[in-house]
Design a protein around this motif. Structure first.
Motif, PDB file in Angstrom:
ATOM      1  N   ALA A  63       6.635  16.826   8.269  1.00 18.41           N
ATOM      2  CA  ALA A  63       5.334  16.854   7.604  1.00 18.41           C
ATOM      3  C   ALA A  63       5.304  15.884   6.428  1.00 18.41           C
ATOM      4  N   ILE A  64       6.374  15.827   5.676  1.00 15.07           N
ATOM      5  CA  ILE A  64       6.427  14.913   4.532  1.00 15.07           C
ATOM      6  C   ILE A  64       6.430  13.467   5.019  1.00 15.07           C
ATOM      7  N   TYR A  65       7.160  13.179   6.100  1.00 13.09           N
ATOM      8  CA  TYR A  65       7.162  11.829   6.671  1.00 13.09           C
ATOM      9  C   TYR A  65       5.744  11.416   7.055  1.00 13.09           C
ATOM     10  N   VAL A  66       5.016  12.293   7.728  1.00 16.54           N
ATOM     11  CA  VAL A  66       3.653  11.967   8.155  1.00 16.54           C
ATOM     12  C   VAL A  66       2.763  11.721   6.943  1.00 16.54           C
ATOM     13  N   MET A  67       2.844  12.581   5.935  1.00 11.24           N
ATOM     14  CA  MET A  67       1.998  12.402   4.742  1.00 11.24           C
ATOM     15  C   MET A  67       2.298  11.078   4.038  1.00 11.24           C
ATOM     16  N   VAL A  68       3.558  10.780   3.843  1.00 11.13           N
ATOM     17  CA  VAL A  68       3.946   9.557   3.142  1.00 11.13           C
ATOM     18  C   VAL A  68       3.542   8.325   3.952  1.00 11.13           C
ATOM     19  N   THR A  69       3.720   8.386   5.266  1.00 14.58           N
ATOM     20  CA  THR A  69       3.384   7.249   6.112  1.00 14.58           C
ATOM     21  C   THR A  69       1.878   7.020   6.157  1.00 14.58           C
ATOM     22  N   VAL A  70       1.099   8.066   6.220  1.00 12.50           N
ATOM     23  CA  VAL A  70      -0.362   7.917   6.202  1.00 12.50           C
ATOM     24  C   VAL A  70      -0.806   7.305   4.875  1.00 12.50           C
ATOM     25  N   ILE A  71      -0.216   7.751   3.786  1.00 17.55           N
ATOM     26  CA  ILE A  71      -0.555   7.195   2.477  1.00 17.55           C
ATOM     27  C   ILE A  71      -0.208   5.706   2.427  1.00 17.55           C
ATOM     28  N   LEU A  72       0.880   5.302   3.068  1.00 18.91           N
ATOM     29  CA  LEU A  72       1.259   3.891   3.115  1.00 18.91           C
ATOM     30  C   LEU A  72       0.337   3.095   4.018  1.00 18.91           C
ATOM     31  N   CYS A  73      -0.077   3.657   5.139  1.00 18.40           N
ATOM     32  CA  CYS A  73      -0.902   2.920   6.102  1.00 18.40           C
ATOM     33  C   CYS A  73      -2.310   2.628   5.580  1.00 18.40           C
ATOM     34  N   ILE A  74      -2.814   3.447   4.697  1.00 18.88           N
ATOM     35  CA  ILE A  74      -4.166   3.221   4.162  1.00 18.88           C
ATOM     36  C   ILE A  74      -4.250   1.889   3.420  1.00 18.88           C
ATOM     37  N   PRO A  75      -3.400   1.620   2.411  1.00 15.81           N
ATOM     38  CA  PRO A  75      -3.493   0.306   1.756  1.00 15.81           C
ATOM     39  C   PRO A  75      -3.065  -0.839   2.679  1.00 15.81           C
TER      40      PRO A  75
ATOM     41  N   GLU B  80       3.793 -19.538  10.341  1.00 12.66           N
ATOM     42  CA  GLU B  80       3.153 -19.691   9.024  1.00 12.66           C
ATOM     43  C   GLU B  80       2.329 -18.456   8.662  1.00 12.66           C
ATOM     44  N   ASP B  81       1.563 -17.954   9.643  1.00 12.92           N
ATOM     45  CA  ASP B  81       0.755 -16.750   9.410  1.00 12.92           C
ATOM     46  C   ASP B  81       1.637 -15.541   9.098  1.00 12.92           C
ATOM     47  N   VAL B  82       2.719 -15.398   9.860  1.00 12.86           N
ATOM     48  CA  VAL B  82       3.613 -14.257   9.666  1.00 12.86           C
ATOM     49  C   VAL B  82       4.273 -14.327   8.291  1.00 12.86           C
ATOM     50  N   CYS B  83       4.706 -15.534   7.875  1.00 11.02           N
ATOM     51  CA  CYS B  83       5.321 -15.679   6.544  1.00 11.02           C
ATOM     52  C   CYS B  83       4.333 -15.320   5.442  1.00 11.02           C
ATOM     53  N   SER B  84       3.092 -15.756   5.605  1.00 11.60           N
ATOM     54  CA  SER B  84       2.054 -15.427   4.620  1.00 11.60           C
ATOM     55  C   SER B  84       1.815 -13.916   4.579  1.00 11.60           C
ATOM     56  N   GLN B  85       1.744 -13.296   5.755  1.00 12.45           N
ATOM     57  CA  GLN B  85       1.531 -11.854   5.822  1.00 12.45           C
ATOM     58  C   GLN B  85       2.723 -11.081   5.254  1.00 12.45           C
ATOM     59  N   LEU B  86       3.924 -11.593   5.446  1.00 12.45           N
ATOM     60  CA  LEU B  86       5.098 -10.924   4.877  1.00 12.45           C
ATOM     61  C   LEU B  86       5.078 -10.946   3.353  1.00 12.45           C
ATOM     62  N   ARG B  87       4.606 -12.053   2.777  1.00  7.76           N
ATOM     63  CA  ARG B  87       4.464 -12.096   1.311  1.00  7.76           C
ATOM     64  C   ARG B  87       3.439 -11.063   0.851  1.00  7.76           C
ATOM     65  N   LYS B  88       2.347 -10.954   1.588  1.00  7.62           N
ATOM     66  CA  LYS B  88       1.320  -9.961   1.259  1.00  7.62           C
ATOM     67  C   LYS B  88       1.874  -8.547   1.441  1.00  7.62           C
ATOM     68  N   LEU B  89       2.667  -8.337   2.498  1.00  2.00           N
ATOM     69  CA  LEU B  89       3.288  -7.036   2.737  1.00  2.00           C
ATOM     70  C   LEU B  89       4.206  -6.657   1.583  1.00  2.00           C
ATOM     71  N   LYS B  90       4.938  -7.626   1.080  1.00  2.19           N
ATOM     72  CA  LYS B  90       5.823  -7.374  -0.060  1.00  2.19           C
ATOM     73  C   LYS B  90       5.021  -6.891  -1.271  1.00  2.19           C
ATOM     74  N   ASP B  91       3.891  -7.520  -1.536  1.00  2.00           N
ATOM     75  CA  ASP B  91       3.024  -7.098  -2.644  1.00  2.00           C
ATOM     76  C   ASP B  91       2.500  -5.680  -2.426  1.00  2.00           C
ATOM     77  N   VAL B  92       2.075  -5.390  -1.201  1.00  2.00           N
ATOM     78  CA  VAL B  92       1.559  -4.047  -0.895  1.00  2.00           C
ATOM     79  C   VAL B  92       2.660  -3.008  -1.098  1.00  2.00           C
ATOM     80  N   MET B  93       3.876  -3.326  -0.659  1.00  2.00           N
ATOM     81  CA  MET B  93       4.991  -2.387  -0.808  1.00  2.00           C
ATOM     82  C   MET B  93       5.346  -2.163  -2.275  1.00  2.00           C
ATOM     83  N   PHE B  94       5.268  -3.215  -3.092  1.00  2.00           N
ATOM     84  CA  PHE B  94       5.532  -3.037  -4.527  1.00  2.00           C
ATOM     85  C   PHE B  94       4.485  -2.127  -5.157  1.00  2.00           C
ATOM     86  N   LYS B  95       3.208  -2.296  -4.774  1.00  2.03           N
ATOM     87  CA  LYS B  95       2.161  -1.420  -5.280  1.00  2.03           C
ATOM     88  C   LYS B  95       2.396   0.021  -4.825  1.00  2.03           C
ATOM     89  N   TYR B  96       2.823   0.184  -3.562  1.00  3.70           N
ATOM     90  CA  TYR B  96       3.103   1.507  -3.017  1.00  3.70           C
ATOM     91  C   TYR B  96       4.268   2.167  -3.759  1.00  3.70           C
TER      92      TYR B  96
END
Length: 79
Positions: free
Chosen positions: A22-34, A60-76
Motif C-alpha cells: 500500500a505504501i509503495y502504491v501511494m508513493v508511486t502515485v504521488i511520483l507519477c503525478i508530477p 538527443e530527446d532522451v538525454c533532454s528528458q533525462l535532465r528533466k527527469l533529474k529535476d523532477v526527482m530532486f523536487k520529489y
C-alpha cells in the motif's frame, strides 16, 4: 511481544510488512503525478514493486528528458 503504547516506532516499514504494498502504491502515485505533468510523453510501467520509465525519442530527446527527469526527482525528494 507487541510494543507497548509508550514505545515509539523508529525503524520504518520493513520489506514484507503487510503495509509495504500500500505504501509503495501511494508513493508511486504521488511520483507519477508530477512526472506526467512535467513529462507527458514518458510512460511509467508499474509491476509489483518495480517501476520502469520509458522515454521515447532519439538520443538527443532522451538525454533532454533525462535532465528533466533529474529535476523532477530532486523536487520529489524535497517533498
Amino acid at each position: 511481544p507487541p510494543p507497548s503504547s509508550s514505545e515509539a516506532a523508529d525503524g520504518g516499514i520493513r520489506q514484507g510488512d503487510s503495509l509495504s504494498p500500500a505504501i509503495y502504491v501511494m508513493v508511486t502515485v504521488i511520483l507519477c503525478i508530477p512526472l506526467k505533468k512535467e513529462m507527458p510523453d514518458i510512460v511509467a510501467l508499474l509491476y509489483a514493486d518495480d517501476t520502469l520509465l520509458w522515454i521515447p525519442g532519439d538520443m538527443e530527446d532522451v538525454c533532454s528528458q533525462l535532465r528533466k527527469l533529474k529535476d523532477v526527482m530532486f523536487k520529489y525528494a524535497e517533498f
